[in-house]
Structure formats: structure tokens, C-alpha cells
Design a protein around this motif. Structure first.
Motif, mmCIF file in Angstrom:
data_model
loop_
_atom_site.group_PDB
_atom_site.id
_atom_site.type_symbol
_atom_site.label_atom_id
_atom_site.label_comp_id
_atom_site.label_asym_id
_atom_site.label_seq_id
_atom_site.Cartn_x
_atom_site.Cartn_y
_atom_site.Cartn_z
ATOM 1 N N ASP A 167 105.661 34.870 88.131
ATOM 2 C CA ASP A 167 106.898 34.563 87.546
ATOM 3 C C ASP A 167 106.655 33.281 86.642
ATOM 4 O O ASP A 167 107.204 33.239 85.559
ATOM 5 C CB ASP A 167 107.876 34.150 88.566
ATOM 6 N N PHE A 168 105.778 32.538 87.346
ATOM 7 C CA PHE A 168 105.340 31.215 86.307
ATOM 8 C C PHE A 168 104.647 31.682 85.110
ATOM 9 O O PHE A 168 105.127 31.362 84.129
ATOM 10 C CB PHE A 168 104.679 30.514 87.031
ATOM 11 N N TYR A 198 104.895 32.534 79.110
ATOM 12 C CA TYR A 198 104.367 33.487 77.806
ATOM 13 C C TYR A 198 105.741 33.908 77.042
ATOM 14 O O TYR A 198 106.026 34.153 75.875
ATOM 15 C CB TYR A 198 103.440 34.401 78.043
ATOM 16 N N LEU A 199 106.648 34.174 78.036
ATOM 17 C CA LEU A 199 107.955 34.729 77.375
ATOM 18 C C LEU A 199 108.595 33.566 76.627
ATOM 19 O O LEU A 199 109.243 33.809 75.633
ATOM 20 C CB LEU A 199 109.036 35.211 78.454
ATOM 21 N N TYR A 243 112.016 29.711 87.565
ATOM 22 C CA TYR A 243 111.546 30.080 86.252
ATOM 23 C C TYR A 243 112.821 30.880 85.535
ATOM 24 O O TYR A 243 112.848 31.050 84.348
ATOM 25 C CB TYR A 243 110.375 30.994 86.525
ATOM 26 N N LYS A 244 113.735 31.621 86.236
ATOM 27 C CA LYS A 244 114.885 32.251 85.732
ATOM 28 C C LYS A 244 115.479 31.344 84.861
ATOM 29 O O LYS A 244 116.071 31.489 83.678
ATOM 30 C CB LYS A 244 115.650 33.028 86.770
ATOM 31 N N CYS A 261 111.392 39.429 87.965
ATOM 32 C CA CYS A 261 111.233 37.606 88.697
ATOM 33 C C CYS A 261 111.886 37.460 89.738
ATOM 34 O O CYS A 261 113.237 37.916 89.871
ATOM 35 C CB CYS A 261 111.719 36.849 87.181
ATOM 36 N N GLU A 262 111.591 36.839 90.830
ATOM 37 C CA GLU A 262 112.272 36.419 91.886
ATOM 38 C C GLU A 262 112.544 35.152 92.257
ATOM 39 O O GLU A 262 112.937 34.504 93.270
ATOM 40 C CB GLU A 262 111.335 37.158 93.156
#
Length: 318
Positions: free
Chosen positions: A273-274, A279-280, A308-309, A303-304
Motif C-alpha cells: 500500500d505504501f 507512485y499513484l 495511505y488511503k 489498499c488495506e
């Protein structure tokens, strides 16, 4: 590339601390001749009192290498959770720094390494172009030789009976490998820059690099980990794009390839997720929200990790 590289990194994975709870790491310092009122330790800046004392106290989960800057001096200290280090600085010279406490040997060793680092950096700066013109074999030999010089600096501390902790040895070994292997991963790009000739890393060198278990979140605390992984992802993505004849635009192709690579490399949810969020966010910043919708949907589908969300959500609101 030395054969024991992968063995040492595999030891790091099993031996590095991965505490769920953070504990205090303390540094008590004394400066004999106060020339500056501030001292920087890691990412924090502390005030030096009129009598030359300063205190660093911070919660950490893992042993850490922290860069210290005071005046014209720059060096590195090693700290561990629940351990106190005492520093005495008698003059504006690295030779005039002394330590006491349970981490005395490790930090005395780091002083020698800091001096070695100055020489290594001067060598790299003076020979930068010449090094990258060399063949891959010659270039890798030089990089590995520099790494060995650092390790040689650690031998006297062991001989003198001041045993270095395994955590220190492994953490510094990881620091060396990640930072110097990044030079190797970036060799093809820089070789092309100076010679105009395209090269790719040989299968042997790539095999050695890919033996490093990067899928370990304790490595996030080591300076150089993020830069190394970024260099490796960018290099492998570049190779993939060269063989792609799709009509999609380059940025969309690149991010699509990166997402696929990250999902292959990282099985730990937090690390996956990190890197996906990193990159997103880069893609959103470079191409805008409308050109990022596909990747935003892909990110939220897997993503969990709430942290990061939130980071991606904040970027979408900007």
C-alpha cells in the motif's frame, strides 16, 4: 558483487527489531565550546543550552542510524529503544568527540566510518564520470571495494574487545547495501549519459540484487531503502516499456507497469500500500485527476492501510 551480500541481507530480515510498541531513545550531550545554538539530530533540531548541554529523547520502534549536524561537523550516531547514549564534544573536530553508555563501541566505530565516508564521497565526486564510463564488471568491482572499506573500519572495535551488537552490524550492513547497490541499479542510465551507449545490467548482477528481501517493513526505517526501491522499480519499469508496443501514452503505460511490479514485489499489505500510494500520488501530480481515475480505482480496490488511503484522498482534494 560479493557473494555474501545476499546472506548478510537475509540475516538482516530475521534479526532487525520489529517492535509493535515504541520505546524512548535518549541522547545526553555536552559541548565544551558552544559555537551554535542549534544541533540537528535526525529530522529534529534541538537547542543547546548556555552551559553546552542538549537532550534528545524520542520514541522509536527499531534501532536507528541518525545523522547529526552541529556547526561544520556532520556525523552519524546509533541509538536503540530504551538505551541512553552520552556524547561529549570538546572541539569542532570529529576526533574530539567521545561517547559513554551501552552504545559506546558502536558510536566510536561510526566516528571512524564517518571519516571514511568523507573520503569515499570525495573519491566518487572526483571520479564520477570516469567510473560510469567503465564496463559493468569494473564499475561493480569499484562499488564493492568501497563497501568493503566501510566494513574494515568495524574490525578494530571487535579486536579491542568492544563487541559490536548484532543489531548494529546488520543495520549498518543494510544501510551500506541499499545505498551502494543503488549506484549499481542506476549504472545503465548514467553509463548512457556519459557514453551514449545503452546497456542493461547482466543477469548475474540482477540475480544478486533481486535476492535482497525488500518486502520487510522494518527496512523502511533505514536511510536509503526508499531511494533504492524507487531506483529498482524505475529501472525494471524502463526495461518493460522498451518491449511494449502498445499505443497507450507513456505515462499511462509506466504507471500500469509500476502497479503490476509493486504487486509482484510486495506481499506485505502495508508495504504494498505504501508503494502503490507513492507512485499513484506521483501520477496524479504529473497528469491530473482525470488521467488517474483508473489507477485510483485500482488502488482503492486493494489498499488495506488507512494511512495511505488518507494520503491519496488528500492529494485528490488538492
Amino acid at each position: 558483487m560479493t557473494k555474501h551480500l545476499a546472506i548478510r541481507l537475509s540475516l538482516i530480515i530475521s534479526l532487525l527489531f520489529n517492535f509493535a510498541v515504541a520505546y524512548s531513545a535518549s541522547i545526553n550531550g555536552k559541548i565544551k565550546k558552544v559555537s551554535k545554538q542549534d544541533i540537528q539530530i535526525g529530522d529534529d533540531t534541538f537547542k543547546v543550552s548556555e552551559d553546552g548541554t542538549f537532550i534528545y529523547d524520542k520514541k522509536i520502534k527499531n534501532p536507528a542510524l541518525l545523522d547529526v549536524v552541529y556547526g561544520e561537523m556532520a556525523w552519524t550516531v546509533y541509538v536503540e529503544p530504551e538505551a541512553t547514549l552520552e556524547i561529549n564534544i570538546s572541539d569542532s573536530n570529529l576526533n574530539n568527540i567521545t561517547y559513554s553508555g551501552v552504545l559506546k563501541s558502536e558510536n566510536a566505530c561510526l566516528l571512524k566510518i564517518s571519516q571514511m565516508s568523507e573520503k569515499a564521497n570525495k573519491y566518487l565526486k572526483a571520479n564520477w564520470e570516469e567510473l560510469h564510463i567503465k564496463s559493468e564488471t569494473d564499475f561493480v568491482t569499484v562499488i564493492d571495494s568501497l563497501k568493503q572499506l566501510y566494513l574494515i573500519c568495524m574490525v578494530p572495535a571487535e579486536i579491542d574487545g568492544n563487541r559490536l551488537t548484532m543489531d548494529f552490524i546488520d543495520r549498518f550492513g543494510a544501510y551500506l547495501d541499499l545505498n551502494y547497490n543503488r549506484f549499481i541499479v542506476m549504472y545503465p542510465e548514467r553509463h548512457y549519459q556519459y557514453t551514449g551507449k545503452e546497456v542493461a545490467l547482466s543477469p548475474y548482477v540482477m540475480d544478486e540484487i533481486e535476492k535482497l528481501n525488500l518486502d520487510n517493513k522494518s527496512l523502511l526505517d533505514i536511510e536509503g531503502y526508499k531511494k533504492f526501491v524507487t531506483a529498482l522499480i524505475d529501472y525494471k519499469t524502463g526495461l518493460e516499456l522498451k518491449s511494449d508496443s502498445s499505443s497507450l501514452n507513456t505515462e499511462m503505460l509506466k504507471t500500469d507497469a509500476v502497479f503490476g511490479l509493486i504487486n509482484e514485489m510486495f506481499k506485505q499489505e502495508e508495504l504494498r500500500d505504501f508503494w502503490l500510494s507513492e507512485y499513484l500520488i506521483k501520477h496524479i501530480q504529473a497528469n491530473g485527476i482525470s488521467s488517474s481515475e483508473q489507477f485510483v480505482d485500482e488502488f482503492y480496490a486493494v489498499c488495506e492501510t488507512k494511512e495511505y488511503k488518507r494520503k491519496v484522498k488528500a492529494q485528490l482534494k488538492e
